[in-house]
Every structure is written in structure tokens, then in C-alpha cells.
Enzyme design. Structure first.
Site, PDB file in Angstrom:
ATOM      1  N   SER A   1      60.685  45.914  11.078  1.00  0.00           N
ATOM      2  CA  SER A   1      60.107  44.924  10.144  1.00  0.00           C
ATOM      3  C   SER A   1      59.024  44.172  10.891  1.00  0.00           C
ATOM      4  O   SER A   1      59.017  44.154  12.141  1.00  0.00           O
ATOM      5  CB  SER A   1      61.213  43.948   9.725  1.00  0.00           C
ATOM      6  OG  SER A   1      60.670  42.782   9.125  1.00  0.00           O
TER       7      SER A   1
ATOM      8  N   TYR B   1      68.508  38.160  11.118  1.00  0.00           N
ATOM      9  CA  TYR B   1      67.619  39.282  10.791  1.00  0.00           C
ATOM     10  C   TYR B   1      66.567  39.469  11.884  1.00  0.00           C
ATOM     11  O   TYR B   1      66.320  40.583  12.350  1.00  0.00           O
ATOM     12  CB  TYR B   1      66.957  38.992   9.440  1.00  0.00           C
ATOM     13  CG  TYR B   1      66.164  40.134   8.849  1.00  0.00           C
ATOM     14  CD1 TYR B   1      66.774  41.107   8.050  1.00  0.00           C
ATOM     15  CD2 TYR B   1      64.786  40.234   9.049  1.00  0.00           C
ATOM     16  CE1 TYR B   1      66.044  42.139   7.482  1.00  0.00           C
ATOM     17  CE2 TYR B   1      64.046  41.266   8.486  1.00  0.00           C
ATOM     18  CZ  TYR B   1      64.674  42.218   7.699  1.00  0.00           C
ATOM     19  OH  TYR B   1      63.944  43.239   7.138  1.00  0.00           O
TER      20      TYR B   1
HETATM   21  P1  NAD Z   1      67.481  47.870  -0.299  1.00  0.00           P
HETATM   22  O1  NAD Z   1      68.431  46.746  -0.494  1.00  0.00           O
HETATM   23  O2  NAD Z   1      66.756  48.451  -1.473  1.00  0.00           O
HETATM   24  O3  NAD Z   1      68.214  49.073   0.473  1.00  0.00           O
HETATM   25  C1  NAD Z   1      69.251  48.868   1.390  1.00  0.00           C
HETATM   26  C2  NAD Z   1      70.092  50.115   1.468  1.00  0.00           C
HETATM   27  O4  NAD Z   1      71.139  49.898   2.430  1.00  0.00           O
HETATM   28  C3  NAD Z   1      70.782  50.484   0.161  1.00  0.00           C
HETATM   29  O5  NAD Z   1      70.799  51.888   0.020  1.00  0.00           O
HETATM   30  C4  NAD Z   1      72.198  49.951   0.362  1.00  0.00           C
HETATM   31  O6  NAD Z   1      73.175  50.593  -0.442  1.00  0.00           O
HETATM   32  C5  NAD Z   1      72.394  50.244   1.830  1.00  0.00           C
HETATM   33  N1  NAD Z   1      73.478  49.485   2.452  1.00  0.00           N
HETATM   34  C6  NAD Z   1      73.739  48.153   2.343  1.00  0.00           C
HETATM   35  N2  NAD Z   1      74.850  47.836   3.050  1.00  0.00           N
HETATM   36  C7  NAD Z   1      75.307  49.007   3.605  1.00  0.00           C
HETATM   37  C8  NAD Z   1      76.414  49.346   4.428  1.00  0.00           C
HETATM   38  N3  NAD Z   1      77.294  48.422   4.833  1.00  0.00           N
HETATM   39  N4  NAD Z   1      76.564  50.634   4.802  1.00  0.00           N
HETATM   40  C9  NAD Z   1      75.687  51.589   4.387  1.00  0.00           C
HETATM   41  N5  NAD Z   1      74.614  51.317   3.606  1.00  0.00           N
HETATM   42  C10 NAD Z   1      74.440  50.049   3.228  1.00  0.00           C
HETATM   43  O7  NAD Z   1      66.443  47.340   0.777  1.00  0.00           O
HETATM   44  P2  NAD Z   1      65.004  47.834   1.256  1.00  0.00           P
HETATM   45  O8  NAD Z   1      64.057  46.767   0.886  1.00  0.00           O
HETATM   46  O9  NAD Z   1      64.717  49.234   0.846  1.00  0.00           O
HETATM   47  O10 NAD Z   1      65.239  47.770   2.844  1.00  0.00           O
HETATM   48  C11 NAD Z   1      65.493  48.898   3.649  1.00  0.00           C
HETATM   49  C12 NAD Z   1      65.184  48.532   5.095  1.00  0.00           C
HETATM   50  O11 NAD Z   1      63.831  48.101   5.189  1.00  0.00           O
HETATM   51  C13 NAD Z   1      66.039  47.382   5.663  1.00  0.00           C
HETATM   52  O12 NAD Z   1      66.387  47.663   7.011  1.00  0.00           O
HETATM   53  C14 NAD Z   1      65.093  46.191   5.606  1.00  0.00           C
HETATM   54  O13 NAD Z   1      65.400  45.229   6.584  1.00  0.00           O
HETATM   55  C15 NAD Z   1      63.769  46.873   5.889  1.00  0.00           C
HETATM   56  N6  NAD Z   1      62.587  46.129   5.444  1.00  0.00           N
HETATM   57  C16 NAD Z   1      62.409  45.815   4.124  1.00  0.00           C
HETATM   58  C17 NAD Z   1      61.275  45.107   3.714  1.00  0.00           C
HETATM   59  C18 NAD Z   1      61.006  44.726   2.251  1.00  0.00           C
HETATM   60  O14 NAD Z   1      60.096  43.925   1.997  1.00  0.00           O
HETATM   61  N7  NAD Z   1      61.712  45.282   1.286  1.00  0.00           N
HETATM   62  C19 NAD Z   1      60.350  44.713   4.682  1.00  0.00           C
HETATM   63  C20 NAD Z   1      60.572  45.051   6.027  1.00  0.00           C
HETATM   64  C21 NAD Z   1      61.695  45.756   6.390  1.00  0.00           C
END
Ligand code: NAD
Length: 263
Positions: free
Chosen positions: A145, A158
Site C-alpha cells: 500500500s 495497518y
Molecule cells: P476487499 O475487502 O475487497 O478484499 C479483501 C479480501 O480479503 C476479500 O476477498 C476477503 O474475503 C479476504 N479476507 C478477509 N479476511 C480474511 C481472512 N481472515 N482470511 C482469508 N481471507 C480474508 O479489499 P481490497 O480493497 O481489494 O484490498 C485487498 C488488498 O489491497 C488489502 O491487502 C489492502 O490492504 C490492499 N490495498 C487496498 C487499497 C484500496 O484502496 N482498496 C489500497 C491499497 C492497498
């Protein structure tokens, strides 16, 4: 016609939605077997699994294991090894967030975020490396991130987890550099996922703002392009990191953040 990842197996944690799902679709589109993981509606996941097989012409396996638990991670990696003989491409993507001042940060939320966003990547990586070493090829990618490079208030767990992931990845890159394995972080800024979209109506109400004001003055305040990153842009970076052209990119932290961390 053979695709660029035909014969490879990719395991993507947290791939039932958002960025993880986009990775799974992109890698399946290039012919890889995929192991998807995460929570969600069973019928929707099964439909997605079928769709991935149609895309790849290869296999898609679903793992519903909870990655906050070491025994569950070990079971997931064992399933992947039994089905496909190991994992060639590992994408550690599962993650969660909680926002609170340090002195009020719930201890259980701290433990959850460190377990899921950081520790799970250590466990999947340690279990994936032996097969990658024996095949002399591997790709390890972390969804880190912008918060692996900079901080924001109220996101202590985080930010700690994502900075840790960046350091861990550099060490893995050094240890695996002579084995045809690369290890890199992809560090997005704000990505347009349902998670982000769903925050907009409540924020409009709470701050008495228009949709445009919420997008530009709240969500994209720190993102100079004033545009959300798309999940497809993040997935395209992962595809590039899996290519032969990226064989000498290792230990890197690839920002896709509209200029956020340039400031
Ligand atoms: P999201 O909530 O859409 O996806 C998260 C996924 O993790 C889902 O498939 C969920 O079911 C799974 N998950 C949650 N708890 C779990 C567990 N205990 N065991 C197994 N799976 C589990 O989120 P996203 O926005 O797609 O984020 C994905 C990654 O990207 C994360 O690591 C997040 O920190 C990172 N990220 C997101 C953003 C953003 O703006 N969306 C920005 C930077 C980084």
C-alpha cells in the site's frame, strides 16, 4: 494457443473480491491455474470459480481458509500442493483495516491486522519457497500500500503491517535472488473497489457534501491525479511482474498511487 502463464499455478489470498479478484482474473486470462481464497457468498464464489476456469482453460480451486490462523494457512498450501504440485506465483493480498487513535486501538483489532496483513504473508511465503527453489522459478507479490511507504493518523496497525511487509519482501528477494525467484510489493493508493464506493453515501450525509466533494476533498485529497486507481491497473502490474521482462525486478516496491508518495 499457449498463453504466457500456461502450466503455472497462482495462489492469490483474499481474492473473492476487489483487487484480489482482479489478479485472479488477469492471471487466469493468461492461462494459469488459480487458487482463490477469501470469504463470501458460496454460490457467487462457485460461479466465479467456473468463470475463472472458462477464462484460463485450466483449473481454479477455492480455499475458504481463514488466514489469521497458521494451521489454516498450512492446510491451504497443502491443498494447493496436492492439486497442482505447488505454487509458482504467490500473491499475498488478503487484508483488513481498522481506524482508531493508538491509545484507543482495540487490542483484538491490532492482533487481527498484524495476523492477516503481515503474518499470513510470512507463512504462505515460507511454505511456497521450497517448491519455487526446486523449479528455479517463482514470483512472490505482496499487495502492500502507499501505507508501506508513508503513514496516516489512526491507522497504526495497518501502517505497521504494510511497512513490515515491505521489509519482509526485501529480505525474501535477497534470499531467493539466485533461484529465479522474484519478490516485490505493489503499493496502490486509493483503489476503486466496492469497499471504497460503499463509503461515499455515508460520508456525503455525515459531511453534508456532494458525491464529487467526497471523492475529491476527502477520498482523493492526498492523491494528486485526483483519480482512483483501478483494480485492472493493479492486476496489470502483477502480470508484468510475472513476465520474463521483469526477471530482474526484485526487492522493489512498485507504487501505483497517482503521485501520493511523491509528495
Ligand atoms: P476487499 O475487502 O475487497 O478484499 C479483501 C479480501 O480479503 C476479500 O476477498 C476477503 O474475503 C479476504 N479476507 C478477509 N479476511 C480474511 C481472512 N481472515 N482470511 C482469508 N481471507 C480474508 O479489499 P481490497 O480493497 O481489494 O484490498 C485487498 C488488498 O489491497 C488489502 O491487502 C489492502 O490492504 C490492499 N490495498 C487496498 C487499497 C484500496 O484502496 N482498496 C489500497 C491499497 C492497498
Amino acid at each position: 494457443m499457449s498463453k504466457s502463464l500456461s502450466g503455472k499455478t497462482a495462489l492469490i489470498t483474499g481474492s473473492t473480491s476487489g483487487i484480489g479478484l482482479a489478479y485472479a482474473r488477469a492471471l487466469a486470462g493468461e492461462g494459469a491455474n488459480v487458487v482463490i481464497n477469501g470469504f463470501g457468498d458460496a454460490d457467487a464464489i462457485e460461479k466465479e470459480r467456473h468463470g475463472l476456469e472458462a477464462l484460463s482453460g485450466a483449473k481454479a480451486l477455492y480455499s475458504g481458509h481463514d488466514l489469521t490462523r497458521v494451521d489454516q494457512i498450512e492446510a491451504m498450501m497443502k491443498d494447493a500442493a496436492e492439486a497442482f504440485g505447488g505454487v509458482d506465483i504467490l500473491i499475498n493480498n488478503a487484508g483488513t483495516q481498522h481506524v482508531a487513535p493508538v491509545e484507543e486501538f482495540p487490542v483484538d483489532k491490532w492482533d487481527l491486522i498484524i495476523a492477516l496483513n503481515l503474518n499470513s504473508a510470512f507463512h504462505t511465503t515460507r511454505l511456497a519457497i521450497p517448491t519455487m527453489k526446486s523449479k528455479k522459478w517463482g514470483r512472490i507479490i505482496q499487495t502492500a500500500s502507499a501505507h508501506s511507504l508513508t503513514a496516516s493518523p489512526y491507522k497504526s496497525a495497518y501502517v505497521t503491517a504494510k511497512h513490515g511487509l515491505a521489509g519482509f519482501t526485501k529480505t525474501v528477494a535477497l534470499e531467493t535472488a539466485t533461484f529465479g525467484i522474484t519478490a516485490n510489493c505493489i503499493s496502490p493508493g486509493y483503489v476503486w473497489t466496492p469497499l471504497v464506493e460503499n463509503q461515499i453515501p455515508d460520508t456525503m450525509k455525515a459531511r453534508n457534501m456532494t458525491r464529487e466533494q467526497v471523492m475529491n476533498d476527502v477520498l482523493l485529497a492526498g492523491q494528486p491525479t485526483k483519480q482512483f486507481v483501478t483494480v485492472d491497473q493493479v492486476a496489470a502490474m502483477a502480470l508484468f511482474l510475472c513476465s520474463d521482462a521483469a526477471a530482474n525486478i526484485t526487492g522493489a516496491n512498485m507504487s501505483i498511487d497517482g503521485g501520493w508518495t511523491a509528495q
